[in-house]
Write a protein that holds these residues in place. Structure first.
Motif, PDB file in Angstrom:
ATOM      1  N   GLU A   5      10.147  14.549 -15.872  1.00  0.00           N
ATOM      2  CA  GLU A   5       9.354  14.113 -14.731  1.00  0.00           C
ATOM      3  C   GLU A   5       9.684  12.669 -14.377  1.00  0.00           C
ATOM      4  O   GLU A   5       9.846  11.818 -15.251  1.00  0.00           O
ATOM      5  CB  GLU A   5       7.868  14.240 -15.088  1.00  0.00           C
ATOM      6  N   ALA A   6       9.785  12.405 -13.084  1.00  0.00           N
ATOM      7  CA  ALA A   6       9.997  11.042 -12.609  1.00  0.00           C
ATOM      8  C   ALA A   6       8.731  10.222 -12.840  1.00  0.00           C
ATOM      9  O   ALA A   6       7.620  10.750 -12.817  1.00  0.00           O
ATOM     10  CB  ALA A   6      10.349  11.054 -11.125  1.00  0.00           C
ATOM     11  N   LEU A   7       8.911   8.916 -13.053  1.00  0.00           N
ATOM     12  CA  LEU A   7       7.795   8.025 -13.348  1.00  0.00           C
ATOM     13  C   LEU A   7       7.975   6.700 -12.626  1.00  0.00           C
ATOM     14  O   LEU A   7       9.071   6.129 -12.634  1.00  0.00           O
ATOM     15  CB  LEU A   7       7.720   7.765 -14.862  1.00  0.00           C
ATOM     16  N   VAL A   8       6.899   6.223 -12.026  1.00  0.00           N
ATOM     17  CA  VAL A   8       6.861   4.879 -11.458  1.00  0.00           C
ATOM     18  C   VAL A   8       5.814   4.091 -12.235  1.00  0.00           C
ATOM     19  O   VAL A   8       4.668   4.527 -12.352  1.00  0.00           O
ATOM     20  CB  VAL A   8       6.503   4.888  -9.955  1.00  0.00           C
ATOM     21  N   ILE A   9       6.239   2.944 -12.779  1.00  0.00           N
ATOM     22  CA  ILE A   9       5.336   2.064 -13.518  1.00  0.00           C
ATOM     23  C   ILE A   9       5.138   0.787 -12.711  1.00  0.00           C
ATOM     24  O   ILE A   9       6.095   0.077 -12.407  1.00  0.00           O
ATOM     25  CB  ILE A   9       5.901   1.696 -14.906  1.00  0.00           C
ATOM     26  N   GLY A  10       3.895   0.521 -12.358  1.00  0.00           N
ATOM     27  CA  GLY A  10       3.537  -0.727 -11.687  1.00  0.00           C
ATOM     28  C   GLY A  10       3.154  -1.756 -12.721  1.00  0.00           C
ATOM     29  O   GLY A  10       2.262  -1.532 -13.534  1.00  0.00           O
ATOM     30  N   HIS A  41       0.796  -4.080 -18.007  1.00  0.00           N
ATOM     31  CA  HIS A  41       0.828  -5.538 -17.902  1.00  0.00           C
ATOM     32  C   HIS A  41       2.217  -6.067 -18.248  1.00  0.00           C
ATOM     33  O   HIS A  41       2.452  -7.265 -18.189  1.00  0.00           O
ATOM     34  CB  HIS A  41      -0.243  -6.167 -18.788  1.00  0.00           C
ATOM     35  N   GLY A  42       3.157  -5.182 -18.629  1.00  0.00           N
ATOM     36  CA  GLY A  42       4.544  -5.572 -18.838  1.00  0.00           C
ATOM     37  C   GLY A  42       4.953  -5.806 -20.275  1.00  0.00           C
ATOM     38  O   GLY A  42       6.080  -6.230 -20.528  1.00  0.00           O
ATOM     39  N   GLU A  43       4.093  -5.522 -21.220  1.00  0.00           N
ATOM     40  CA  GLU A  43       4.439  -5.716 -22.631  1.00  0.00           C
ATOM     41  C   GLU A  43       5.522  -4.712 -23.005  1.00  0.00           C
ATOM     42  O   GLU A  43       5.429  -3.530 -22.703  1.00  0.00           O
ATOM     43  CB  GLU A  43       3.166  -5.517 -23.477  1.00  0.00           C
ATOM     44  N   PRO A  44       6.637  -5.169 -23.633  1.00  0.00           N
ATOM     45  CA  PRO A  44       7.787  -4.296 -23.872  1.00  0.00           C
ATOM     46  C   PRO A  44       7.477  -3.004 -24.616  1.00  0.00           C
ATOM     47  O   PRO A  44       7.936  -1.935 -24.197  1.00  0.00           O
ATOM     48  CB  PRO A  44       8.741  -5.181 -24.678  1.00  0.00           C
ATOM     49  N   ALA A  45       6.735  -3.052 -25.694  1.00  0.00           N
ATOM     50  CA  ALA A  45       6.441  -1.826 -26.454  1.00  0.00           C
ATOM     51  C   ALA A  45       5.652  -0.840 -25.604  1.00  0.00           C
ATOM     52  O   ALA A  45       5.883   0.368 -25.662  1.00  0.00           O
ATOM     53  CB  ALA A  45       5.681  -2.157 -27.738  1.00  0.00           C
ATOM     54  N   GLU A  46       4.737  -1.354 -24.798  1.00  0.00           N
ATOM     55  CA  GLU A  46       3.951  -0.492 -23.916  1.00  0.00           C
ATOM     56  C   GLU A  46       4.856   0.184 -22.884  1.00  0.00           C
ATOM     57  O   GLU A  46       4.746   1.389 -22.637  1.00  0.00           O
ATOM     58  CB  GLU A  46       2.870  -1.307 -23.208  1.00  0.00           C
ATOM     59  N   GLY A  91       4.346 -13.432 -19.775  1.00  0.00           N
ATOM     60  CA  GLY A  91       4.864 -14.231 -20.875  1.00  0.00           C
ATOM     61  C   GLY A  91       6.301 -13.900 -21.221  1.00  0.00           C
ATOM     62  O   GLY A  91       7.164 -14.759 -21.277  1.00  0.00           O
ATOM     63  N   ILE A  92       6.601 -12.643 -21.474  1.00  0.00           N
ATOM     64  CA  ILE A  92       7.978 -12.221 -21.707  1.00  0.00           C
ATOM     65  C   ILE A  92       8.439 -11.596 -20.391  1.00  0.00           C
ATOM     66  O   ILE A  92       7.718 -10.826 -19.770  1.00  0.00           O
ATOM     67  CB  ILE A  92       8.105 -11.223 -22.876  1.00  0.00           C
ATOM     68  N   GLY A  93       9.603 -11.965 -19.949  1.00  0.00           N
ATOM     69  CA  GLY A  93      10.080 -11.477 -18.671  1.00  0.00           C
ATOM     70  C   GLY A  93      10.511 -10.027 -18.713  1.00  0.00           C
ATOM     71  O   GLY A  93      10.837  -9.485 -19.784  1.00  0.00           O
ATOM     72  N   LEU A  94      10.532  -9.412 -17.561  1.00  0.00           N
ATOM     73  CA  LEU A  94      10.962  -8.025 -17.445  1.00  0.00           C
ATOM     74  C   LEU A  94      12.398  -7.858 -17.927  1.00  0.00           C
ATOM     75  O   LEU A  94      12.730  -6.888 -18.595  1.00  0.00           O
ATOM     76  CB  LEU A  94      10.804  -7.555 -16.000  1.00  0.00           C
ATOM     77  N   ALA A  95      13.261  -8.824 -17.617  1.00  0.00           N
ATOM     78  CA  ALA A  95      14.654  -8.746 -18.069  1.00  0.00           C
ATOM     79  C   ALA A  95      14.721  -8.682 -19.592  1.00  0.00           C
ATOM     80  O   ALA A  95      15.486  -7.891 -20.150  1.00  0.00           O
ATOM     81  CB  ALA A  95      15.454  -9.943 -17.552  1.00  0.00           C
ATOM     82  N   GLU A  96      13.916  -9.477 -20.261  1.00  0.00           N
ATOM     83  CA  GLU A  96      13.904  -9.469 -21.722  1.00  0.00           C
ATOM     84  C   GLU A  96      13.393  -8.146 -22.269  1.00  0.00           C
ATOM     85  O   GLU A  96      13.902  -7.627 -23.263  1.00  0.00           O
ATOM     86  CB  GLU A  96      13.068 -10.631 -22.271  1.00  0.00           C
ATOM     87  N   ALA A  97      12.363  -7.580 -21.623  1.00  0.00           N
ATOM     88  CA  ALA A  97      11.823  -6.290 -22.063  1.00  0.00           C
ATOM     89  C   ALA A  97      12.866  -5.186 -21.922  1.00  0.00           C
ATOM     90  O   ALA A  97      13.054  -4.357 -22.826  1.00  0.00           O
ATOM     91  CB  ALA A  97      10.564  -5.936 -21.263  1.00  0.00           C
ATOM     92  N   VAL A  98      13.594  -5.175 -20.793  1.00  0.00           N
ATOM     93  CA  VAL A  98      14.635  -4.162 -20.578  1.00  0.00           C
ATOM     94  C   VAL A  98      15.762  -4.342 -21.590  1.00  0.00           C
ATOM     95  O   VAL A  98      16.259  -3.359 -22.163  1.00  0.00           O
ATOM     96  CB  VAL A  98      15.155  -4.212 -19.126  1.00  0.00           C
TER      97      VAL A  98
END
Length: 157
Positions: A5-10, A41-46, A91-98
């Motif tokens: 299934e496709a997913l969009v995360i805001g 909220h953008g936390e990498p593990a989440e 706090g941690i950027g999206l680039a770092e999470a990816v």
């Protein structure tokens, strides 16, 4: 073969002005048949937990690059995301999470980032007019990306 299934995360915080654009996009897409949506909220593990078992995945977040507020940015996360810009207001950027997910081999096959250049971050404020005006454009781009990704993954007869 089982289709994922496709997913969009805001991603963001709706109580911090334009940082709420990711959640607003998810709200606009919430009733789309065949599409899962989630807010973060953008936390990498989440994020990695949310996108497990989904493909394609689209991440939507407010970003800061110095462009005009409301400017839409689209990045394919199969390639490393640029680190010069703040692709997140967290706090941690999206680039770092990816990149963390990439190093752990936890990226979905298709991961697209849609960033919307923010105008303001104010506690308790809603979306600025520039960001509200970009909402329909980003929703249209995301639905186009999803249609292309789904048709491409199923191949042609």
């Amino acid at each position: 073969m089982t289709d994922k299934e496709a997913l969009v995360i805001g991603i963001g915080n709706p109580w911090r002005g334009d940082d709420g654009i990711g959640h607003a996009v998810v709200d606009a897409l919430a009733d789309t048949p065949g599409l899962a949506t989630a807010k973060s909220h953008g936390e990498p593990a989440e994020l990695m937990e949310l996108w497990q078992g989904h493909d394609p995945v689209v991440l939507v977040d407010a970003i800061v690059t110095g462009a005009t507020p409301g400017t839409l940015h689209r990045l394919d996360a199969r390639e490393p995301l640029p680190r010069g810009a703040r692709y997140s207001s967290h706090g941690i950027g999206l680039a770092e999470a990816v990149e963390l997910a990439r190093s752990l081999d936890e990226l979905p096959d298709t991961l697209i980032v849609h960033g919307i250049e923010l105008a303001r971050l104010e506690d308790g404020a809603g979306l600025s007019p520039e960001i509200r005006d970009s909402l329909a454009r980003v929703v249209s781009r995301i639905t186009g990306d999803l249609a292309e990704a789904v048709s491409g993954s199923r191949g042609t007869p």
